[in-house]
Write a protein that holds these residues in place. Structure first.
Motif, PDB file in Angstrom:
ATOM      1  N   TYR A  39     -38.932 -66.024 -30.490  1.00 56.27           N
ATOM      2  CA  TYR A  39     -38.892 -65.500 -29.123  1.00 56.27           C
ATOM      3  C   TYR A  39     -39.986 -64.465 -28.921  1.00 56.27           C
ATOM      4  O   TYR A  39     -40.785 -64.198 -29.819  1.00 56.27           O
ATOM      5  CB  TYR A  39     -37.502 -64.973 -28.762  1.00 56.27           C
ATOM      6  CG  TYR A  39     -36.942 -63.895 -29.658  1.00 56.27           C
ATOM      7  CD1 TYR A  39     -36.197 -64.228 -30.800  1.00 56.27           C
ATOM      8  CD2 TYR A  39     -37.128 -62.537 -29.360  1.00 56.27           C
ATOM      9  CE1 TYR A  39     -35.682 -63.252 -31.621  1.00 56.27           C
ATOM     10  CE2 TYR A  39     -36.599 -61.558 -30.175  1.00 56.27           C
ATOM     11  CZ  TYR A  39     -35.886 -61.902 -31.311  1.00 56.27           C
ATOM     12  OH  TYR A  39     -35.373 -60.933 -32.124  1.00 56.27           O
ATOM     13  N   GLY A  89     -38.544 -59.698 -26.282  1.00 53.79           N
ATOM     14  CA  GLY A  89     -37.184 -59.189 -26.383  1.00 53.79           C
ATOM     15  C   GLY A  89     -36.402 -59.206 -25.090  1.00 53.79           C
ATOM     16  O   GLY A  89     -35.242 -58.792 -25.058  1.00 53.79           O
ATOM     17  N   LYS A 125     -32.916 -60.478 -25.059  1.00 51.12           N
ATOM     18  CA  LYS A 125     -31.799 -59.659 -25.545  1.00 51.12           C
ATOM     19  C   LYS A 125     -31.162 -58.865 -24.411  1.00 51.12           C
ATOM     20  O   LYS A 125     -30.042 -58.380 -24.535  1.00 51.12           O
ATOM     21  CB  LYS A 125     -32.278 -58.715 -26.656  1.00 51.12           C
ATOM     22  CG  LYS A 125     -32.771 -59.504 -27.883  1.00 51.12           C
ATOM     23  CD  LYS A 125     -32.458 -58.829 -29.198  1.00 51.12           C
ATOM     24  CE  LYS A 125     -32.805 -59.761 -30.340  1.00 51.12           C
ATOM     25  NZ  LYS A 125     -32.800 -59.130 -31.657  1.00 51.12           N
ATOM     26  N   ASN A 126     -31.903 -58.706 -23.308  1.00 51.78           N
ATOM     27  CA  ASN A 126     -31.361 -57.956 -22.175  1.00 51.78           C
ATOM     28  C   ASN A 126     -30.707 -58.847 -21.119  1.00 51.78           C
ATOM     29  O   ASN A 126     -29.849 -58.394 -20.380  1.00 51.78           O
ATOM     30  CB  ASN A 126     -32.485 -57.150 -21.501  1.00 51.78           C
ATOM     31  CG  ASN A 126     -33.132 -56.184 -22.483  1.00 51.78           C
ATOM     32  OD1 ASN A 126     -32.455 -55.601 -23.326  1.00 51.78           O
ATOM     33  ND2 ASN A 126     -34.456 -56.046 -22.392  1.00 51.78           N
ATOM     34  N   TYR A 182     -30.285 -64.572 -25.244  1.00 50.15           N
ATOM     35  CA  TYR A 182     -30.153 -64.465 -26.704  1.00 50.15           C
ATOM     36  C   TYR A 182     -28.694 -64.636 -27.122  1.00 50.15           C
ATOM     37  O   TYR A 182     -28.379 -65.392 -28.048  1.00 50.15           O
ATOM     38  CB  TYR A 182     -30.703 -63.123 -27.174  1.00 50.15           C
ATOM     39  CG  TYR A 182     -30.486 -62.831 -28.642  1.00 50.15           C
ATOM     40  CD1 TYR A 182     -31.391 -63.281 -29.603  1.00 50.15           C
ATOM     41  CD2 TYR A 182     -29.373 -62.094 -29.068  1.00 50.15           C
ATOM     42  CE1 TYR A 182     -31.199 -63.011 -30.948  1.00 50.15           C
ATOM     43  CE2 TYR A 182     -29.168 -61.818 -30.419  1.00 50.15           C
ATOM     44  CZ  TYR A 182     -30.083 -62.280 -31.356  1.00 50.15           C
ATOM     45  OH  TYR A 182     -29.888 -62.018 -32.691  1.00 50.15           O
ATOM     46  N   ASP A 183     -27.803 -63.941 -26.411  1.00 49.66           N
ATOM     47  CA  ASP A 183     -26.383 -64.033 -26.752  1.00 49.66           C
ATOM     48  C   ASP A 183     -25.864 -65.463 -26.575  1.00 49.66           C
ATOM     49  O   ASP A 183     -25.101 -65.965 -27.405  1.00 49.66           O
ATOM     50  CB  ASP A 183     -25.556 -63.075 -25.879  1.00 49.66           C
ATOM     51  CG  ASP A 183     -25.824 -61.620 -26.244  1.00 49.66           C
ATOM     52  OD1 ASP A 183     -26.276 -61.363 -27.380  1.00 49.66           O
ATOM     53  OD2 ASP A 183     -25.605 -60.747 -25.384  1.00 49.66           O
ATOM     54  N   GLU A 211     -34.460 -65.072 -37.442  1.00 53.73           N
ATOM     55  CA  GLU A 211     -35.122 -64.663 -36.202  1.00 53.73           C
ATOM     56  C   GLU A 211     -36.567 -64.263 -36.425  1.00 53.73           C
ATOM     57  O   GLU A 211     -36.902 -63.634 -37.427  1.00 53.73           O
ATOM     58  CB  GLU A 211     -34.410 -63.446 -35.608  1.00 53.73           C
ATOM     59  CG  GLU A 211     -33.045 -63.745 -35.079  1.00 53.73           C
ATOM     60  CD  GLU A 211     -32.463 -62.531 -34.364  1.00 53.73           C
ATOM     61  OE1 GLU A 211     -33.232 -61.768 -33.738  1.00 53.73           O
ATOM     62  OE2 GLU A 211     -31.239 -62.360 -34.462  1.00 53.73           O
ATOM     63  N   GLY A 228     -39.079 -62.442 -33.615  1.00 53.21           N
ATOM     64  CA  GLY A 228     -39.406 -62.015 -32.257  1.00 53.21           C
ATOM     65  C   GLY A 228     -40.813 -61.452 -32.195  1.00 53.21           C
ATOM     66  O   GLY A 228     -41.470 -61.271 -33.217  1.00 53.21           O
TER      67      GLY A 228
END
Lengths: 384, 384
Positions: free
Chosen positions: B36, B39, B42-43, B47-48, B61, B63
């Protein structure tokens, strides 16, 4: 836009001379069932080109697959395939031959009565791989997993569909279509046109790209179809018709939108009962479907009229009437007639088609599932 | 129409919630490199959702893949992939992450200096299989085999292409694009728009269906692009932009027609030298390419003006001028500026870009190969 999952696995080999590419795409130690139709490929050079490309490859021939291929004939092809232990099918012909190849492929390793694949949705495994050499642009069968087969004994026309029988490659050489009889050219253009309409003419779901693609195919068929009749040896015209017919039913334009296959479903019964050409049945049924469903399809019919036929009338009813008329006129301009009476069919046929639809469980057709037997009768009566 | 061979092997999983489909498409005993970018995933929850779908699967991972992914960073990803002996790459991001995944996939089993894949066309074997989860509709990388990588040390931006690194599947969930910064939305729409133009705006070869498809994508981007900025949480708008960007560069519309990638080639040097956003460089270069090549592209520029922008002026020169202006206005309406001066670049930049084009052998660009360094300079001077 609706969710969808889409992949099209068929490798398209498009253009003159592409037949020579097929050899590298056969399995190792290939033993090929060459499946074809009434023998026109022996007169127009396609058979010779195929055999030349297959030099050094073991080939078993099976000819005689008829338009609206019959279960009875295809089961003979299955027997030939088994006797000779083939490991690949090369279908050379139009949609009927390619549809037939899919059924042969599925039946090849099927335990039991293969008709169940068509009527019971019986699952099958290890179908034979297929390659297609298209000679008649129409059905899109060369790059989809659909197959329609007719049981002569019972006048049943049934379909099955599976990605596992979709051709691995398809040769689309426009020159192979030069020698087609005009009636087949006309039928192909009408068939492709109706395929697009059935994935387009429902209700808006805010999918403008799918709409534009569908309209683009319709516009191309309208501009190129009549030229294919008047300039049969025009390569570009033939190429444009061929590519349009493939794109009309390779799955792309129908992704993420509702569909309405009622015209095909009702039409199938007309072919099964009276042996009308497939496209003739579509030309009869579609305008009547549009008329009877005009309220539910209003937005898309108006859009079709405006964008594809250039019809812009303020009055909604007139806009719809003129658009239906434009579709009908296009079919007639392709020399495909649009009324049951044109084929010497009357109210008796309407009754028989309705009885067949009932027998085959076709009682909730259309994008809303609201075309029941009463509505189907209304459609057919309008088409008298 | 020109001959072509076409297949698109990527399975498109389109729509909200499609992430859950990925697990069934991984290899057995999958060990996944999750690649990825900066990031943002992740926000925004992507990602989740990916990790949730990958429950029970071993994941490593990596990133930090940057926009215009660098060889330097990607070689670190290759090292991570090797250390952990992964057997699949899941690229979660925009075109840069997916392009990067293709290079990592190719370099994974490559003996020697992987930069040679980009500069010498070195062949590679057994690339890692890739799946993509798209978060930024723009490049079409999710369903093609193209990859562009920049060597930071030498400011070289180079491309390679192979069907063997094309993603096996691509998740296109429009909701993943809700949280994109407006600048990335704008850039994506401009990038997709220019991809279409580069496969369309050459000279006519009687391929009306390809023309209609290209025009359909342009029309959709023009209608939906600005709405993606003004209504960021409108699902259908996001879906339409996403599907348009994929269709713009999945190979389909470019089959059988000439292409002109000069705008991308010149633009790449602007990014390599001054780190301009990829789409910014296209918005600068394309209008100037259209102006300088106006005679050779006249027929298609007029068709673009008429069909896509509704411009119909009798005078050919005016029709062309207004069409170029309409393209420029569209970019500006997407908040992407169209002159070198807008990015504080002047004649010195023109000289430097020309020097780089010469160094990289980009001396015969365009559909006729007639954009030499003198013409490239003319284009850039016009774009000042």
């Amino acid at each position: 836009m609706l969710n969808f999952v889409f992949k099209n696995q068929t490798e398209i080999l498009f253009g003159k001379g592409q037949m020579r590419e097929i050899t590298s795409r056969l399995p190792e130690a290939a033993k090929v069932l060459l499946l074809y139709g009434g023998g026109s490929i022996k007169n127009n050079g396609v058979y010779d080109q195929a055999m030349s490309a297959l030099t050094g490859v073991e080939v078993v021939e099976f000819g005689g697959v008829e338009p609206n291929p019959t279960y009875e004939t295809l089961m003979q092809a299955v027997a030939t395939a088994k006797q000779n232990d083939v490991n690949f099918i090369l279908a050379v012909g139009g949609g009927s031959v390619i549809d037939g190849a899919k059924f042969v492929a599925a039946a090849f390793n099927f335990d039991g009565e293969p008709w169940d694949i068509l009527v019971k949705g019986a699952s099958f495994s290890n179908p034979l791989p297929i390659g297609a050499v298209l000679t008649l642009p129409a059905t899109g069968s060369e790059s989809n997993g659909n197959s329609v087969v007719t049981k002569k004994a019972t006048s049943q026309k049934r379909a099955f569909s599976s990605p596992t029988v979709q051709p691995q490659f398809a040769v689309l050489d426009p020159e192979y279509t030069y020698s087609l009889p005009p009636r087949q050219v006309s039928n192909g253009v009408v068939d492709a046109f109706v395929h697009v309409i059935e994935q387009y003419l429902t209700y808006p779901v805010n999918a403008p790209l799918q709409d534009r693609f569908a309209e683009g195919i319709l516009q191309t068929l309208i501009s190129e179809g009549p030229k294919a009749l008047s300039e049969p040896n025009n390569y570009d015209v033939r190429a444009n018709v061929m590519w349009s017919a493939t794109m009309a039913l390779n799955g792309l334009i129908g992704q993420g939108v509702p569909q309405d296959w009622s015209t095909h479903m009702i039409g199938h019964e007309l072919t099964a009962l009276y042996n009308l050409d497939h496209a003739q049945t579509l030309a009869i049924v579609l305008p009547a479907v549009m008329y009877v469903q005009r309220d539910k399809k209003a937005e898309k019919i108006k859009q079709l009229g405006e964008r594809v036929f250039g019809i812009t009338v303020a009055d909604e009813a007139q806009q719809i009437d003129q658009t239906i008329k434009a579709v009908q006129d296009f079919f007639e301009s392709m020399a495909v007639q649009t009324r049951l009476a044109d084929y010497q069919l009357d109210e008796k046929a309407v009754q028989e088609v309705i009885a067949n639809l009932e027998k085959n469980g076709m009682t909730a057709l259309g994008e809303h599932g609201d075309i029941d037997l009463a509505k189907a009768k209304e459609i057919l009566m309008l088409a008298l």
